[in-house]
Design an enzyme around this catalytic site. Structure first.
Site, short mmCIF file in Angstrom:
data_model
loop_
_atom_site.label_atom_id
_atom_site.label_comp_id
_atom_site.label_asym_id
_atom_site.label_seq_id
_atom_site.Cartn_x
_atom_site.Cartn_y
_atom_site.Cartn_z
N ASP A 38 -34.16 3.62 18.52
CA ASP A 38 -33.10 4.11 18.67
C ASP A 38 -32.00 3.95 17.76
OD1 ASP A 38 -34.02 4.49 21.25
OD2 ASP A 38 -32.93 3.53 22.24
N HIS A 242 -31.93 -2.55 -11.17
CA HIS A 242 -32.08 -2.52 -10.08
C HIS A 242 -31.26 -3.66 -8.98
CE1 HIS A 242 -33.47 1.76 -10.87
NE2 HIS A 242 -32.13 1.80 -10.90
N ASP A 259 -22.17 -2.14 -10.07
CA ASP A 259 -22.71 -0.51 -10.64
C ASP A 259 -22.55 0.10 -9.79
OD1 ASP A 259 -23.56 1.90 -10.91
OD2 ASP A 259 -25.51 1.61 -11.87
N ASP A 270 -20.47 7.37 -10.45
CA ASP A 270 -21.90 6.40 -10.98
C ASP A 270 -21.06 5.78 -12.10
OD1 ASP A 270 -24.29 5.23 -11.45
OD2 ASP A 270 -25.27 6.52 -12.54
N HIS A 352 -33.51 1.61 -20.93
CA HIS A 352 -33.67 2.83 -19.96
C HIS A 352 -32.90 3.43 -20.19
CE1 HIS A 352 -29.27 1.65 -19.41
NE2 HIS A 352 -29.92 0.94 -18.72
N HIS A 356 -28.07 10.82 -16.95
CA HIS A 356 -28.64 11.39 -16.64
C HIS A 356 -27.84 13.10 -16.52
CE1 HIS A 356 -27.07 9.20 -12.85
NE2 HIS A 356 -27.35 7.97 -14.12
N HIS A 363 -28.66 11.10 -9.09
CA HIS A 363 -29.60 11.62 -10.70
C HIS A 363 -29.54 13.38 -10.18
CE1 HIS A 363 -30.92 7.15 -11.30
NE2 HIS A 363 -30.09 7.51 -11.76
N GLU A 386 -24.77 5.83 -20.08
CA GLU A 386 -24.29 3.89 -19.96
C GLU A 386 -25.24 3.31 -20.48
OE1 GLU A 386 -27.07 3.89 -16.37
OE2 GLU A 386 -26.74 6.18 -15.61
N TYR A 390 -29.77 -6.03 -21.97
CA TYR A 390 -30.54 -7.30 -20.96
C TYR A 390 -31.16 -7.69 -21.20
CZ TYR A 390 -29.11 -2.16 -18.93
OH TYR A 390 -28.62 -1.04 -18.56
N ARG A 407 -24.11 -3.56 -18.83
CA ARG A 407 -23.78 -1.99 -19.31
C ARG A 407 -22.35 -1.41 -18.89
NH1 ARG A 407 -28.10 -1.29 -15.67
NH2 ARG A 407 -26.27 -0.92 -13.83
N GLU A 409 -20.90 1.78 -18.01
CA GLU A 409 -21.20 3.97 -17.73
C GLU A 409 -20.46 4.42 -17.24
OE1 GLU A 409 -23.44 3.30 -13.70
OE2 GLU A 409 -24.46 5.72 -14.31
N1 GLY Z 1 -26.94 3.81 -9.85
C1 GLY Z 1 -28.02 3.88 -10.87
C2 GLY Z 1 -28.06 4.73 -11.68
O1 GLY Z 1 -27.01 4.10 -13.32
O2 GLY Z 1 -28.47 5.16 -12.63
MN MN Z 2 -26.30 6.45 -13.56
MN MN Z 3 -25.37 3.48 -12.48
#
Ligand code: GLY
Ligand code: MN
Ligand code: MN
Length: 458
Positions: A38, A242, A259, A270, A352, A356, A363, A386, A390, A407, A409
């Protein structure tokens, strides 16, 4: 503010032109997803459907059939149902879909098998997001079969099946003024949230307390939805890209990486900032932090019309790799930086990409390459920049650097003259962050300095 129905109408008009009278487009809405008995996960409309229609309900289907005699924009929607509406909330119904969402025609979903094939009959091309909705794909195939069975009546089924992505996602890539207003708003609210976390963070707090404060600050400013689950990663948790557990104690002497970004009417922000839990960077933290910031500035300098998409990534890699060698984290074994980059020697520390597209999806959609080449940036495109570093807790590097994850961003709009930094209201210079965390009056200047700096490039 919402995207006006006028703007949705204009978007559809442009698509109708592009599709032409020989084609048709089907775009399904998202469905509610059961969480447990539910209880559903919060409903989020599918971004393609939202962009096209602005219609907020689950299960609907939009069809564009240019120049069809029954109208070229048809919606199939949940029927009015007083009992269900008492339990689950109001529905627009077919009448509301026509009157408030400017459909030429709208039908209850129960009529879709009867009505939808007629909209496709004898058209050559069908645009549809193949492979996106496992339950819906076979229904589309069923409608095609139904049309093929009518060959002796002189009716044909579409023979060219085209993924709708190219058409829709190219259009979604360039943002309108109204979309930019919402994205600026989302970034402004998130930036205020990030500043609040810098001010409130203390050793001994739990990561989830910072998460809670961010959600609170966004919601009280009118942004109840997040573009993605916030990452609040203290110490070495920041090395898990993540990390979403957000339940550990924040320790004196560690950094914390946040983040987090809210949505406004579906449009994402973001933003990532990394700052010292106790308000003061250690020398090793500061060295790595300044390096990431330098890489980010180098990447932002490439965020201007005419630059290829990967220029930003390349600029960041150059700065980061040089810095890793300089600080002794990477042994160059006598090789030049270009060679180290080619061999991806940065990968253990930076795994990474540098950004993006950003929009209705965090994304966001849109091709990064055209005909095999990185596409060139254009005014109206929105993206993130970003870079990060690490250092795994067990990395074979000087001990002071181990377990540090950083990071930085920002959200960027490409303008005629260069770039506008949508997330400029949250400081990122180490000195500005320390001043804000210390509650110094100059802290306010932090945001202002950041603002001034962002306009240098506009
Ligand atoms: N928060 C997801 C990214 O930075 O791509
Ligand atoms: Mn991002
Ligand atoms: Mn992000």
């Amino acid at each position: 503010m919402k995207i006006s129905q006028n703007e949705h109408h204009q978007r559809r008009h442009a698509l109708l032109e592009a599709i032409g009278p020989d084609g048709a487009l089907i775009i399904p809405a998202a469905h509610e997803v059961m969480r447990n008995r539910d209880t559903h996960y919060p409903f989020r409309q599918h971004s393609d459907f939202l962009w096209l229609t602005g219609f907020p309900e689950p299960d609907a289907v939009a069809v564009l059939a240019p120049e069809h005699k029954h109208g070229d924009y048809v919606l199939f929607v949940r029927p009015k149902d007083p009992e269900r509406e008492t339990w689950d909330g109001r529905r627009f119904g077919p009448k509301g879909a026509v009157e408030q969402f400017r459909a030429d025609n709208a039908h209850p979903l129960a009529k879709i098998d009867e009505k939808l094939p007629k909209l496709l009959a004898s058209r050559r091309r069908l645009y549809y997001p193949f492979g996106q909705d496992d339950a819906f794909d076979p229904r589309v195939m069923g409608w095609l079969r139904k049309l093929r069975a009518q060959a002796r009546k002189g009716i044909t089924a579409p023979s060219e099946l085209v993924d709708s992505g190219e058409l829709l996602h190219e259009a979604r890539l360039r943002k309108s003024e109204a979309e930019l207003t919402l994205m600026r708003e989302a970034a402004r609210i998130s930036a205020a949230g990030h500043r609040a976390l810098m001010r409130h963070c203390r050793p001994g707090m739990n990561e989830q307390q910072l998460e809670a404060l961010f959600l609170h600050r966004c919601a009280e400013q009118g942004a109840r939805e997040q573009a993605y689950p916030p990452i609040v990663a203290g110490g070495e948790h920041a090395c898990v890209l993540h990390y979403v557990e957000n339940n550990a104690e924040l320790k004196d002497g560690d950094l914390v990486l946040i983040d987090a970004g809210c949505e406004q009417q579906g449009y994402a922000s973001d933003i990532t900032r990394t700052f010292p839990v106790n308000g003061r960077f250690s020398p090793a933290q500061r060295e790595l932090y300044d390096l990431v910031l330098e890489a980010q500035r180098a990447a932002i300098a490439k965020a201007r019309p005419g630059e290829p998409w990967d220029a930003m990534h390349k600029a960041a890699l150059q700065v980061l790799t040089e810095g890793l060698v300089r600080l002794g984290l990477l042994d160059n074994k006598g090789k030049k930086v270009g060679k180290l980059i080619k061999k991806e020697k940065f990968k253990p520390f930076y795994m990474h990409r540098t950004g993006h597209w950003l929009g209705l999806d965090v994304h966001d959609v849109g091709a990064y390459k055209r005909e095999g080449k990185w596409r060139l940036l254009e005014p109206g495109m929105t993206l993130t920049i970003e870079p990060g570093l690490y250092v795994a807790p067990d990395a074979e590097v000087p001990e002071a650097y181990r377990g540090i994850g950083i990071r930085i961003e920002d959200d960027i709009l490409i303008t005629d003259a260069g770039a506008e930094i949508l997330s400029r209201d949250v400081p990122k210079d180490a000195d500005d962050i320390e001043a804000l965390m210390a509650g110094e009056t100059s802290a306010k200047n932090g945001a202002q300095t950041a603002r001034a700096r962002s306009t240098e490039h506009e």
